[in-house]
Scaffold this motif. Structure first.
Motif, PDB file in Angstrom:
ATOM      1  N   GLY A  12     -80.610 -21.004 -77.205  1.00  0.00           N
ATOM      2  CA  GLY A  12     -81.229 -19.750 -77.622  1.00  0.00           C
ATOM      3  C   GLY A  12     -80.959 -18.577 -76.706  1.00  0.00           C
ATOM      4  N   ASN A  18     -89.045 -16.204 -74.540  1.00  0.00           N
ATOM      5  CA  ASN A  18     -90.337 -16.844 -74.796  1.00  0.00           C
ATOM      6  C   ASN A  18     -90.916 -16.522 -76.170  1.00  0.00           C
ATOM      7  N   PHE A  20     -89.321 -17.853 -79.088  1.00  0.00           N
ATOM      8  CA  PHE A  20     -88.885 -18.931 -79.996  1.00  0.00           C
ATOM      9  C   PHE A  20     -88.109 -18.351 -81.183  1.00  0.00           C
ATOM     10  N   ARG A  21     -87.002 -17.685 -80.858  1.00  0.00           N
ATOM     11  CA  ARG A  21     -86.186 -17.037 -81.877  1.00  0.00           C
ATOM     12  C   ARG A  21     -84.782 -17.626 -81.984  1.00  0.00           C
ATOM     13  N   ASP A  25     -85.444 -23.042 -83.481  1.00  0.00           N
ATOM     14  CA  ASP A  25     -86.817 -22.615 -83.717  1.00  0.00           C
ATOM     15  C   ASP A  25     -86.987 -22.138 -85.161  1.00  0.00           C
ATOM     16  N   ARG A  26     -86.036 -21.341 -85.614  1.00  0.00           N
ATOM     17  CA  ARG A  26     -86.100 -20.815 -86.974  1.00  0.00           C
ATOM     18  C   ARG A  26     -85.931 -21.920 -88.011  1.00  0.00           C
ATOM     19  N   ALA A  28     -86.965 -24.994 -87.524  1.00  0.00           N
ATOM     20  CA  ALA A  28     -88.262 -25.675 -87.522  1.00  0.00           C
ATOM     21  C   ALA A  28     -89.264 -24.924 -88.389  1.00  0.00           C
ATOM     22  N   GLU A  29     -89.232 -23.588 -88.335  1.00  0.00           N
ATOM     23  CA  GLU A  29     -90.130 -22.783 -89.169  1.00  0.00           C
ATOM     24  C   GLU A  29     -89.839 -23.018 -90.649  1.00  0.00           C
ATOM     25  N   SER A  39     -89.350 -32.622 -87.833  1.00  0.00           N
ATOM     26  CA  SER A  39     -89.480 -31.757 -86.665  1.00  0.00           C
ATOM     27  C   SER A  39     -88.109 -31.605 -86.014  1.00  0.00           C
ATOM     28  N   ASN A  42     -84.817 -29.412 -79.598  1.00  0.00           N
ATOM     29  CA  ASN A  42     -83.725 -28.581 -79.101  1.00  0.00           C
ATOM     30  C   ASN A  42     -83.114 -29.240 -77.871  1.00  0.00           C
ATOM     31  N   ASP A 187     -81.505 -12.105 -82.050  1.00  0.00           N
ATOM     32  CA  ASP A 187     -82.513 -12.744 -82.909  1.00  0.00           C
ATOM     33  C   ASP A 187     -82.070 -12.790 -84.364  1.00  0.00           C
TER      34      ASP A 187
END
Length: 205
Positions: A12, A18, A20-21, A25-26, A28-29, A39, A42, A187
């Protein structure tokens, strides 16, 4: 669990600190929004490589620790090799061939399948303008790109390169996806990478 295995682009780097971009992370969203039971872990390390020691042991040396030891792992998304290419031609005596990178990927695939783990191959993102860009390295990246896309070696493929490349020059990032070092997405670029992943490749649905 799906393990995102790679270098700083998976870690990342250049995303908002900090926040989570990064693309894992994205992803996971997206999986959470789809109400899946998947899940994301990383396992990106900045400076990491497939073949040589970079920042920490190479991917082949850390598979047992960083992937196979993860409880519940069923799938890997592999994005690794740009540091082998970039530093390989930037540092005298370390040029790398497409065939060597492909052989490393094949070994990862074979070892993963022996553990019942699927491997999704991700194409290497463009890097024209990065400090270690060289035409000889770009030729290797393009050869590996075609191999990942067409060889059938992987269980599935995600075209990260196409997701972030400048349509007018596929060897470069889109300007709005990389405003700094021409190597790491911002991002918005990481979001585009995550959006390029067909969730059914992971969930089977």
């Amino acid at each position: 669990v799906v393990v995102a295995l790679g270098d700083s682009i998976t870690e990342g780097a250049q995303s908002t600190n900090n926040a989570f971009r990064g693309w894992p992370d994205r992803l996971a969203e997206r999986l959470a929004a789809a109400k899946s039971n998947w899940s994301v872990v990383n396992a990106g390390i900045g400076g990491n490589r497939l073949l040589r020691y970079g920042t920490g042991p190479n991917v082949l040396a850390r598979l047992d620790r960083d992937v196979f030891a993860v409880p519940g792992v069923k799938t890997i998304i592999l994005l690794e090799g740009i540091n082998d290419i970039g530093r390989g031609f930037f540092v005298a005596g370390e040029p790398v061939t497409a065939e060597a990178l492909e052989a490393a990927d094949k070994q990862i695939i074979a070892r993963a399948r022996a553990h019942g783990i699927r491997v999704i191959g991700a194409t290497l993102t463009p890097y024209r303008g990065a400090f270690y860009f060289m035409a000889e390295g770009e030729a290797v990246r393009e050869a590996v790109y075609q191999w990942i896309k067409t060889s059938g070696a992987f269980d599935a493929v995600v075209d990260f390169a196409a997701a972030v490349a400048d349509p007018a020059d596929p060897t470069s990032f889109r300007a709005d996806y990389n405003l700094k070092d021409k190597l790491h997405p911002n991002d918005a670029g990481y979001q585009a990478m995550a959006d390029a992943i067909d969730l059914s490749l992971i969930t089977g649905k």
